[in-house]
Enzyme design. Structure first.
Site, mmCIF file in Angstrom:
data_model
loop_
_atom_site.group_PDB
_atom_site.id
_atom_site.type_symbol
_atom_site.label_atom_id
_atom_site.label_comp_id
_atom_site.label_asym_id
_atom_site.label_seq_id
_atom_site.Cartn_x
_atom_site.Cartn_y
_atom_site.Cartn_z
ATOM 1 N N GLY A 1 12.287 15.719 -13.478
ATOM 2 C CA GLY A 1 13.448 16.209 -14.221
ATOM 3 C C GLY A 1 13.316 17.661 -14.636
ATOM 4 N N CYS B 1 0.526 10.295 -4.787
ATOM 5 C CA CYS B 1 1.025 9.314 -5.768
ATOM 6 C C CYS B 1 0.109 9.275 -6.987
ATOM 7 C CB CYS B 1 1.117 7.920 -5.163
ATOM 8 S SG CYS B 1 1.623 6.729 -6.420
ATOM 9 N N LYS C 1 11.579 4.956 0.581
ATOM 10 C CA LYS C 1 10.487 4.834 -0.395
ATOM 11 C C LYS C 1 9.170 4.986 0.357
ATOM 12 C CE LYS C 1 8.034 3.629 -4.040
ATOM 13 N NZ LYS C 1 7.779 4.654 -5.082
ATOM 14 N N GLY D 1 15.423 13.737 -7.335
ATOM 15 C CA GLY D 1 14.927 12.461 -7.824
ATOM 16 C C GLY D 1 15.591 12.049 -9.130
ATOM 17 N N LYS E 1 3.606 15.316 1.412
ATOM 18 C CA LYS E 1 4.160 15.442 0.059
ATOM 19 C C LYS E 1 3.017 15.757 -0.889
ATOM 20 C CE LYS E 1 7.274 13.837 -3.364
ATOM 21 N NZ LYS E 1 8.428 12.992 -3.549
ATOM 22 N N SER F 1 5.792 5.100 -13.713
ATOM 23 C CA SER F 1 4.552 4.592 -13.126
ATOM 24 C C SER F 1 4.934 3.360 -12.327
ATOM 25 C CB SER F 1 3.519 4.256 -14.203
ATOM 26 O OG SER F 1 2.321 3.818 -13.583
HETATM 27 O O1 RRO Z 1 5.688 4.576 -6.831
HETATM 28 C C1 RRO Z 1 5.283 5.423 -7.644
HETATM 29 O O2 RRO Z 1 4.764 5.118 -8.726
HETATM 30 C C2 RRO Z 1 5.379 6.860 -7.376
HETATM 31 C C3 RRO Z 1 4.955 7.441 -6.189
HETATM 32 BR BR1 RRO Z 1 4.383 6.453 -4.708
HETATM 33 C C4 RRO Z 1 4.965 8.849 -6.066
HETATM 34 O O3 RRO Z 1 4.584 9.444 -5.051
HETATM 35 N N1 RRO Z 1 5.380 9.572 -7.141
HETATM 36 C C5 RRO Z 1 5.799 9.005 -8.274
HETATM 37 O O4 RRO Z 1 6.165 9.718 -9.214
HETATM 38 N N2 RRO Z 1 5.790 7.632 -8.387
#
Ligand code: RRO
Length: 312
Positions: free
Chosen positions: A222, A129, A45, A271, A164, A70
């Site tokens: 997705g 993010c 993570k 994912g 990323k 989220s």
């Molecule tokens: O943890 C999240 O809400 C999250 C992250 Br860090 C990310 O890079 N991408 C995402 O879809 N959720």
């Protein structure tokens, strides 16, 4: 016989499949499930300097096609993940460390710690993010991204790493981001793409969003994002041929992996489908990929990697 083996810089993998950060990656129990799965590698993570509980729930929603999340970066703090990686058998498959930048000083402290740790190889730096209320996705702010890469990454970490990225949608934006990436020589790979930020779906039985934080706005993963991801992998590989790409977005079958590799990915992350159906999907996906390769007469991934539009 085909080989599904692939490489990312010095990292050798038996096959191109990895989890996407955020899925089977938060606890050591989940990470061990990935380690003992058929994936070629796995990733933690996204971690921050301090542990975080994340956004209020429900913060994840899925159906048979898509997910909206989220999560808000719930994680146990970077030392949990660096210690996990340190304890792994060095001959085991590679575990990538993911680090999310939400604060330049805090990320600098993490980099100070890992700078001389030889068990951390090719960390993935998450600059995309979408789910921290009040915070922008760093990679959408080109000046701030360049500032971060120059004053945090370049100054604190002189080993290879990856970024990323969020999805981009305009050719001009691909040029902007590629120009920045070209200035930072330790960037060796890009993971394309993070979820498509701030989408909305509505539950008409409550007239509310399907997740709670940010009034229902969250990152989309997705099936719907496969074409977005393929376009990002393709365009970035065209502009930056010397940078490896990890394709991420919309993968649930061998055919989807094939497409990502065809447009230029060296490996892929999964994912939404992995979260929904678990690591047992991996052997099926590998079999499907192998079947396509056999049918087309390919023996290695390099036989078709990046060959989109080149054949016949
Ligand atoms: O943890 C999240 O809400 C999250 C992250 Br860090 C990310 O890079 N991408 C995402 O879809 N959720």
């Amino acid at each position: 016989m085909c080989s599904l083996a692939t490489k990312l810089g010095p990292i050798k993998m038996n096959n191109p499949i990895c989890n996407a950060s955020g899925v089977y990656s938060r606890t050591s129990t989940e990470l061990y499930k990935m380690m003992f799965s058929h994936s070629g590698s796995f990733i933690t993570k996204s971690s921050t300097f301090n542990p975080r509980t994340g956004n209020p729930t429900p913060s994840y929603w899925e159906n048979n096609s898509i997910s909206i999340n989220s999560m808000g970066l719930p994680n146990h703090g970077y030392r949990y993940y660096t210690d996990f990686i340190e304890d792994l058998d060095k001959d085991e498959k590679h575990c990538f460390l993911s680090i999310a930048n939400i604060d330049n000083d805090e990320t600098g402290n993490i980099l100070d710690y890992i700078a001389d740790k030889d068990y951390i190889v090719y960390p993935e730096i998450n600059v995309s993010c979408p789910n921290i209320p009040g915070k922008e996705q760093l990679a959408y702010n080109y000046n701030e991204l360049d500032n971060f890469l120059t004053h945090v990454m370049d100054e604190k970490y002189n080993k290879p790493y990856g970024l990323k990225l969020p999805p981009f949608f305009d050719p001009v934006h691909f040029m902007f981001i590629a120009n920045i990436i070209n200035q930072h020589k330790n960037i060796k790979y890009l993971t394309c793409v993070n979820s498509v930020g701030n989408v909305l779906d509505v539950d008409i039985s409550t007239n509310k969003g399907v997740i709670f934080p940010k009034n229902g706005l969250g990152g989309l993963g997705g099936d719907y994002i496969l074409p977005v991801a393929l376009s990002n992998v393709y365009q970035l590989k065209q502009i930056l041929p010397n940078i490896d790409i990890i394709g991420c977005g919309g993968i649930k079958s061998g055919e989807d992996v094939y497409k990502h590799i065809l447009v230029g990915a060296s490996m892929v992350q999964i994912g939404t489908a992995l979260n929904r159906d678990g690591p047992n999907i991996i052997p099926r996906i590998l079999r499907e990929l192998e079947d396509i390769m056999i049918e087309k007469g390919y023996e290695t991934l390099d036989d078709f990697k990046g060959k989109y539009n080149e054949m016949q």
